[in-house]
Write a protein that holds these residues in place. Sequence first.
Motif, PDB file in Angstrom:
ATOM      1  N   UNK A  93       0.746  -1.207  -0.027  1.00  0.00           N
ATOM      2  CA  UNK A  93       0.209  -0.010   0.064  1.00  0.00           C
ATOM      3  C   UNK A  93       0.936   1.274  -0.141  1.00  0.00           C
ATOM      4  N   UNK A  94       1.893   1.360   0.861  1.00  0.00           N
ATOM      5  CA  UNK A  94       2.701   2.671   1.101  1.00  0.00           C
ATOM      6  C   UNK A  94       3.435   2.817  -0.420  1.00  0.00           C
ATOM      7  N   UNK A 168      15.291  13.488  -2.742  1.00  0.00           N
ATOM      8  CA  UNK A 168      15.454  12.143  -2.172  1.00  0.00           C
ATOM      9  C   UNK A 168      16.985  11.734  -1.989  1.00  0.00           C
ATOM     10  N   UNK A 169      17.097  11.034  -0.930  1.00  0.00           N
ATOM     11  CA  UNK A 169      18.595  10.693  -0.926  1.00  0.00           C
ATOM     12  C   UNK A 169      18.837   9.076  -0.622  1.00  0.00           C
ATOM     13  N   UNK A 170      17.603   8.579  -1.232  1.00  0.00           N
ATOM     14  CA  UNK A 170      17.536   7.064  -1.364  1.00  0.00           C
ATOM     15  C   UNK A 170      17.508   6.196  -0.292  1.00  0.00           C
ATOM     16  N   UNK A 171      16.967   6.780   0.821  1.00  0.00           N
ATOM     17  CA  UNK A 171      16.520   5.806   1.868  1.00  0.00           C
ATOM     18  C   UNK A 171      15.836   4.734   1.658  1.00  0.00           C
ATOM     19  N   UNK A 172      14.786   4.864   0.542  1.00  0.00           N
ATOM     20  CA  UNK A 172      13.699   4.109   0.160  1.00  0.00           C
ATOM     21  C   UNK A 172      14.278   2.774  -0.301  1.00  0.00           C
ATOM     22  N   UNK A 179       8.774   1.976  -5.100  1.00  0.00           N
ATOM     23  CA  UNK A 179       8.005   3.069  -4.763  1.00  0.00           C
ATOM     24  C   UNK A 179       7.263   3.629  -6.103  1.00  0.00           C
ATOM     25  N   UNK A 180       5.976   3.667  -6.388  1.00  0.00           N
ATOM     26  CA  UNK A 180       5.426   4.131  -7.450  1.00  0.00           C
ATOM     27  C   UNK A 180       5.607   5.577  -7.708  1.00  0.00           C
ATOM     28  N   UNK A 181       5.491   6.091  -8.902  1.00  0.00           N
ATOM     29  CA  UNK A 181       5.696   7.476  -9.151  1.00  0.00           C
ATOM     30  C   UNK A 181       4.048   7.936  -9.493  1.00  0.00           C
ATOM     31  N   UNK A 182       3.956   9.367  -9.016  1.00  0.00           N
ATOM     32  CA  UNK A 182       2.676   9.853  -9.427  1.00  0.00           C
ATOM     33  C   UNK A 182       2.353  10.278 -10.910  1.00  0.00           C
ATOM     34  N   UNK A 183       1.177   9.694 -11.329  1.00  0.00           N
ATOM     35  CA  UNK A 183       0.769   9.893 -12.611  1.00  0.00           C
ATOM     36  C   UNK A 183       0.939  11.602 -12.764  1.00  0.00           C
ATOM     37  N   UNK A 189       2.355  17.974  -9.251  1.00  0.00           N
ATOM     38  CA  UNK A 189       3.729  17.753  -9.095  1.00  0.00           C
ATOM     39  C   UNK A 189       4.063  16.581  -9.424  1.00  0.00           C
ATOM     40  N   UNK A 190       4.753  15.882  -9.922  1.00  0.00           N
ATOM     41  CA  UNK A 190       5.342  14.432 -10.420  1.00  0.00           C
ATOM     42  C   UNK A 190       6.299  14.242  -9.429  1.00  0.00           C
ATOM     43  N   UNK A 191       6.128  13.089  -8.633  1.00  0.00           N
ATOM     44  CA  UNK A 191       7.228  12.540  -7.703  1.00  0.00           C
ATOM     45  C   UNK A 191       8.269  11.870  -8.320  1.00  0.00           C
ATOM     46  N   UNK A 192       9.231  11.988  -7.408  1.00  0.00           N
ATOM     47  CA  UNK A 192      10.522  11.250  -8.181  1.00  0.00           C
ATOM     48  C   UNK A 192      10.607  10.052  -7.179  1.00  0.00           C
TER      49      UNK A 192
END
Length: 192
Positions: A93-94, A168-172, A179-183, A189-192
Amino acid sequence: MALRIPKAQLPTELAQSMVDQLGAVPENVEVIWHSPQVAQDNLEFGDKVGAWDAADASLKSFAHMAVAAQVGCSWCLDVGYFHARNADLDLVKASQVPRWRESDVFTPLERDVMEYAEAMTSTPLTVTDELYAGLLDRLGAAAMVELTAFIAFINLATRANVANGVESQGFSSACEIPLATRPHTSGAASAS
């Protein structure tokens, strides 16, 4: 985007504590350390916000990431997903929060929480009486007040990070599910 202000030198003990907790010193802390009082107050308030327990941790995590995706704070998405992993939250989900409208993994309550987070993040706010009342009915007054204050705090953090050029620092990267990206939608804004 690059940092818009250089990193400040953190006290060695604080830097080591963050490395021990996260594996790296968060760049957003290094940036705001130019004003140690602002940095310390922000860290202390963040710790207090993190200790609130009237609202479900998963709901707050999804709200955090929904705000981050809307504002375009890749650092917050990164660390939010990392936190979800470390808190043993549902990573499937996350990982889908940036595209929650298209994903079929969320419950109606989770969808309403993310809609509420985005409505609080919009300028001007787009929170409706119906959305608020529906959440209040299902969460109760204490959790609703907490969720609202939590989302407001996350707006402060995400907007400060984006304005300062923190990314982002790459923690994920430690998470086993990408992690999915925002359409991309007009005006979002588009997520990276």
